[in-house]
Structures are given as structure tokens and as C-alpha cells.
Write a protein that holds these residues in place. Sequence first.
Motif, PDB file in Angstrom:
ATOM      1  N   GLY A  74       0.776  -1.232   0.000  1.00 34.78           N
ATOM      2  CA  GLY A  74       0.000   0.000   0.000  1.00 34.78           C
ATOM      3  C   GLY A  74       0.808   1.281   0.000  1.00 34.78           C
ATOM      4  N   THR A  75       2.135   1.172  -0.108  1.00 35.22           N
ATOM      5  CA  THR A  75       2.957   2.382  -0.096  1.00 35.22           C
ATOM      6  C   THR A  75       2.706   3.250  -1.324  1.00 35.22           C
ATOM      7  OG1 THR A  75       4.680   1.198   1.126  1.00 35.22           O
ATOM      8  CG2 THR A  75       5.311   3.261   0.071  1.00 35.22           C
ATOM      9  N   THR A  76       2.556   2.629  -2.495  1.00 31.55           N
ATOM     10  CA  THR A  76       2.309   3.420  -3.701  1.00 31.55           C
ATOM     11  C   THR A  76       0.959   4.132  -3.621  1.00 31.55           C
ATOM     12  OG1 THR A  76       1.470   1.427  -4.814  1.00 31.55           O
ATOM     13  CG2 THR A  76       3.767   2.020  -5.201  1.00 31.55           C
ATOM     14  N   ASP A  77      -0.038   3.499  -2.977  1.00 37.60           N
ATOM     15  CA  ASP A  77      -1.320   4.178  -2.789  1.00 37.60           C
ATOM     16  C   ASP A  77      -1.140   5.441  -1.944  1.00 37.60           C
ATOM     17  OD1 ASP A  77      -2.742   2.353  -4.264  1.00 37.60           O
ATOM     18  OD2 ASP A  77      -3.242   1.102  -2.541  1.00 37.60           O
ATOM     19  N   TRP A  78      -0.316   5.355  -0.920  1.00 33.05           N
ATOM     20  CA  TRP A  78      -0.060   6.517  -0.074  1.00 33.05           C
ATOM     21  C   TRP A  78       0.655   7.610  -0.864  1.00 33.05           C
ATOM     22  CZ3 TRP A  78       4.168   9.272   1.666  1.00 33.05           C
ATOM     23  CH2 TRP A  78       3.949  10.126   2.748  1.00 33.05           C
ATOM     24  N   ALA A 120       9.628   7.043 -12.586  1.00 31.91           N
ATOM     25  CA  ALA A 120       8.721   6.335 -13.506  1.00 31.91           C
ATOM     26  C   ALA A 120       7.691   5.445 -12.813  1.00 31.91           C
ATOM     27  CB  ALA A 120       9.531   5.524 -14.519  1.00 31.91           C
ATOM     28  N   PRO A 121       8.068   4.633 -11.820  1.00 25.97           N
ATOM     29  CA  PRO A 121       7.040   3.776 -11.203  1.00 25.97           C
ATOM     30  C   PRO A 121       5.892   4.563 -10.581  1.00 25.97           C
ATOM     31  CG  PRO A 121       9.245   3.015 -10.618  1.00 25.97           C
ATOM     32  CD  PRO A 121       9.409   4.345 -11.264  1.00 25.97           C
ATOM     33  N   ILE A 122       6.199   5.663  -9.918  1.00 27.87           N
ATOM     34  CA  ILE A 122       5.149   6.474  -9.315  1.00 27.87           C
ATOM     35  C   ILE A 122       4.325   7.171 -10.390  1.00 27.87           C
ATOM     36  CG2 ILE A 122       4.700   8.449  -7.804  1.00 27.87           C
ATOM     37  CD1 ILE A 122       7.298   7.705  -6.315  1.00 27.87           C
ATOM     38  N   ALA A 123       5.002   7.713 -11.403  1.00 28.45           N
ATOM     39  CA  ALA A 123       4.312   8.437 -12.467  1.00 28.45           C
ATOM     40  C   ALA A 123       3.350   7.535 -13.227  1.00 28.45           C
ATOM     41  CB  ALA A 123       5.332   9.041 -13.429  1.00 28.45           C
ATOM     42  N   LEU A 124       3.786   6.344 -13.562  1.00 27.99           N
ATOM     43  CA  LEU A 124       2.927   5.442 -14.332  1.00 27.99           C
ATOM     44  C   LEU A 124       1.824   4.850 -13.467  1.00 27.99           C
ATOM     45  CD1 LEU A 124       5.795   4.006 -16.457  1.00 27.99           C
ATOM     46  CD2 LEU A 124       3.782   5.139 -17.372  1.00 27.99           C
ATOM     47  N   GLY A 125       2.068   4.764 -12.158  1.00 27.45           N
ATOM     48  CA  GLY A 125       0.988   4.386 -11.262  1.00 27.45           C
ATOM     49  C   GLY A 125      -0.106   5.444 -11.239  1.00 27.45           C
ATOM     50  N   ALA A 267      -7.733   8.022   1.650  1.00 26.25           N
ATOM     51  CA  ALA A 267      -6.531   8.240   2.446  1.00 26.25           C
ATOM     52  C   ALA A 267      -5.989   6.923   2.992  1.00 26.25           C
ATOM     53  CB  ALA A 267      -6.833   9.204   3.586  1.00 26.25           C
ATOM     54  N   VAL A 268      -4.687   6.749   2.842  1.00 25.08           N
ATOM     55  CA  VAL A 268      -4.018   5.551   3.339  1.00 25.08           C
ATOM     56  C   VAL A 268      -3.103   5.980   4.471  1.00 25.08           C
ATOM     57  CG1 VAL A 268      -2.479   3.650   2.774  1.00 25.08           C
ATOM     58  CG2 VAL A 268      -4.108   4.479   1.063  1.00 25.08           C
ATOM     59  N   THR A 269      -3.252   5.360   5.608  1.00 16.93           N
ATOM     60  CA  THR A 269      -2.414   5.713   6.751  1.00 16.93           C
ATOM     61  C   THR A 269      -1.088   4.980   6.676  1.00 16.93           C
ATOM     62  OG1 THR A 269      -3.418   3.964   8.090  1.00 16.93           O
ATOM     63  CG2 THR A 269      -4.410   6.161   8.196  1.00 16.93           C
ATOM     64  N   LEU A 270      -0.114   5.503   7.360  1.00 16.79           N
ATOM     65  CA  LEU A 270       1.201   4.890   7.392  1.00 16.79           C
ATOM     66  C   LEU A 270       1.277   3.860   8.514  1.00 16.79           C
ATOM     67  CD1 LEU A 270       3.578   7.941   6.799  1.00 16.79           C
ATOM     68  CD2 LEU A 270       3.024   6.115   5.197  1.00 16.79           C
ATOM     69  N   ASP A 271       1.680   2.655   8.147  1.00 17.38           N
ATOM     70  CA  ASP A 271       1.943   1.640   9.156  1.00 17.38           C
ATOM     71  C   ASP A 271       3.420   1.273   9.106  1.00 17.38           C
ATOM     72  OD1 ASP A 271       2.223   0.102   6.893  1.00 17.38           O
ATOM     73  OD2 ASP A 271       0.350  -1.013   7.163  1.00 17.38           O
TER      74      ASP A 271
END
Length: 467
Positions: A74-78, A120-125, A267-271
Motif C-alpha cells: 500500500g505504499t504506492t497508494d499513499w 517512472a514507477p510512481i508516475a505510471l501508477g 486516504a491511506v495511513t502509514l503503518d
Amino acid sequence: MSPELMSIAVLVIAFAVATMLSINMGVLAFAAAFLVGRLVGGLSEDDIFAGFPGDLFVVLVGVTYLFAIARANGTTDWLVHRAVRLVGGRIALIPWMMFGIGALLTAIGAVSPAACAIVAPIALGLAARYRINPLLMGTMVVHGTQAGSFSPISIYGTIVNGVVDKYHLPGSPLVLFLGSLVVNTLIAGIVFVLLGGLRLVRAEQGAVTEVRDREMSSAGAVTHGALGGTSRSSGGGSAGVEPSKAKEAEEAAEPGDGSDDVREPEAVTLDRDRIMTLLGLAVLAVSTLAFDLNVGLVAITVAVVLSVISPKAGRKAPSEVAWTTVLLICGVLTYVGVLEEMGTIDYAGKAVAGVGIPLLAALLLCYIGAIVSAFASSTALMGALIPLSVPFLLQGSIGAIGMVTALAVSATVVDVSPFSTNGAIVMANAKGVDRDVFYRQLLAYGGVIVAAVPLAMWLAFVVPNLG
């Protein structure tokens, strides 16, 4: 037919076969490397394997492995949530934000592939989530990393300026930097217009107008009801439309419709796992940008640590590595290594350098730089191309500053090719696409760049005789 021409002909045939029969080009290239290398070039197996791009293999596997774990926990969702908040929900700004981040990273000293591997990974996500054309997003990332790549403190800038000093040629680090920055920004602007960027802008404007109209209509209806106006309704009460309805309509806007206040991801919380992944990504950025460590090796190391911490998230990551892309890129670059070992690249360069017309020789060198760089390392090419132009640059018939700038930009702007490191990273990280189709789109775009940009650079920098 000479061995050099035969090796080029086999490469062209392999491309044709791969396109017509939908066979992975990497498989054909491995076979061609073996047959041409042994039968035509007289190379040993060790010589053939020497061309295998082990560093690029590790980069592709390591980066996609690491971001597979980041997606799983779930880090990329955050990160997506934070990125959308940063641009205020304006989707049309997201490609430009990615362009700017890439340019900044390379301008302060990052190697272009390292910066591309981070962005690139974040941008294409984001492109997959908000239905932005992945070709638009991928090319914006690559052109962004190239836009800043010739600053005086960058890797490319240091290499080119060092070669210029070595051969005592006139040089201008500022012209070199601004040339790359302006050219890549102009190309990015054209790409943004042609690949759907204006549609995103118009959709945002239309959504804002629609929401405003709803709010005005609601306010008018409420005022009318307060003055005694009535209308039939299922409840038989006042027909005044509550202002909250407009808000509900606004919040119901679908992601990707380009609305100015597009609904953000939940919203995704940090764990613990996400915090550790963010720390790992920070380690990747710092170690590759500040300490010049190999991005692939660092990415794999971080991925292994995260897998040990959270085995569940790391269990499926190996299956999400883009193995078909890895095979494609590594096969083609192995064949290019065979061409280098056979002297085909030098053969082409010397043939051009022997042309008696300096302006024509300069144009051909720009095209050779673009074509070869589309299949090989731009970094390695920087130190090889400029010496080929030294003989007629020293004659004074061609301006050295303009020629060096034209060569440098021509040899790097083509890194959008799926066979270059940057293009391969973009292709490996594309989400929700038919990879064969996306590969052909990226290849076609790279072909357009190879065909058009060297001529444009020749006209802009060489013909005016700069320097």
C-alpha cells in the motif's frame, strides 16, 4: 557483403520478423547474436556474452521487484494520495510535475536512468489510476530526466565538457545545458498537446463550470423557495435544492475525468511496512544520487530487506517483475554488443567522418549518435561521438559549440526508445496496458524522435555555426 553490413542487415531482418510474427525481439536478438557472432564475426561465446547488459538486467529486475512490494503493502497508494494533494487534484499538472522532478534530479547530479527509475514507477501508477495516457506520462518522465541532464554538475555535462577540454575545443557549458533543457521542454509540450494533455485541461475546466452552475442553480432554487416558490416533489415539500446536493455531485466526480476537484484516492495511513518502504525508497534515492551506487543493486537489496520484514508482501513480487521486457531489452543489447565487438559501430562512424562535406558529415554524425544511442548506453556514447567530429571541428569549418550541443542532445533525447535504459524502465513499469501494443507505441515514438530531432538540432545549432 562485408561482415559489418551483414550484421546490420540481420538486425533489420530481426526487427521485421518480430513485428510481423509478434515474436519477442529479445529471443531473435539472442539467436542473431550467436549466429552472426560465431559465423560472421568469428567471435567466441565469451565475446558474445560480454555484450550482455548485466547492469541493465539488474536495474530492470531490481526496480520492478521493489515497487511490486511497495504496491503490495500500500505504499504506492499513499504516495499517489500525497501526489494528487500536491497538485490540488488538477490531473493535467501531474505529467508536468513528474517532468519537473526528473529534470531537477538530473540537474543536481543524478544519472538519468537512476532518476527515471525513481520517478517512472510512481508516475505510471498515477497514469493508471487517473486514466492518463501512459505513453504521455512515460515520455514526459524521460524527457524530464533528459532536460536537466547537461547541467555543469550533471554526469552527462561533466563527461561532455571533459571531452571538449581534452581536445581543446571551444566550449560553452551554459549553451549545452540550456540547449538540452529547451529542446526537451519543447518536445514535452508537443507531446502533452498531441497525447491528450489538452483533453485533461478541457475536462478540468468543464467540470469546474458544471459544478459552479450546479451551485448557482441550487442557490437560486433555495432563494426562490424562501420567497414562497414551490414545486412538486415526492415528499410534497419545498422544491428548494439543498446546497449539499451540488457538493455531493462534485464529490461523485470519477477519478480521471479531469475535474479540478477530482476525488482523491481514499486516504491511506502509514503503518510499519509502509514507513519501512518509504525509508527504503529514500535510501534508494540518496545512495544512487549522492553516492553514485548502482540503482539496480540498491533496489534489490532494499527489496530483500523489506521481504524479510514482511514476507507476505514480498511473496508475490518476483512474479510481477516484467520478465518479457527484461528478455526483450537484454537480447537486443547483447546483439548491439556483438556489433561493437565486430567493429560495425566504428565502421559506420569512420565512413561518416570520411565524408568531404563538413555540414553533411555533421548531420550524419547526429543521426548515427541518435540511432546508436537508441540501442546502447548514452553515457558511453558521449565519450565516443565527439572525438569522431574532432578532425573537421579543428579545421574551423564547423562551430564546435553548436556541433557538440547538437551531438549531445541528439544522442540523449532518443532515450525514450524501449531499448534504452530509460525507455525500458518506462515500459517495465506501465500499468494496465497491453505490453505488446505499448512496446510498439514506444518504439514508434522513439522512431519519430530519431528521425526528426537530429535534423532539428543540426538546423538549430550546426548550420548557424555556433562557436
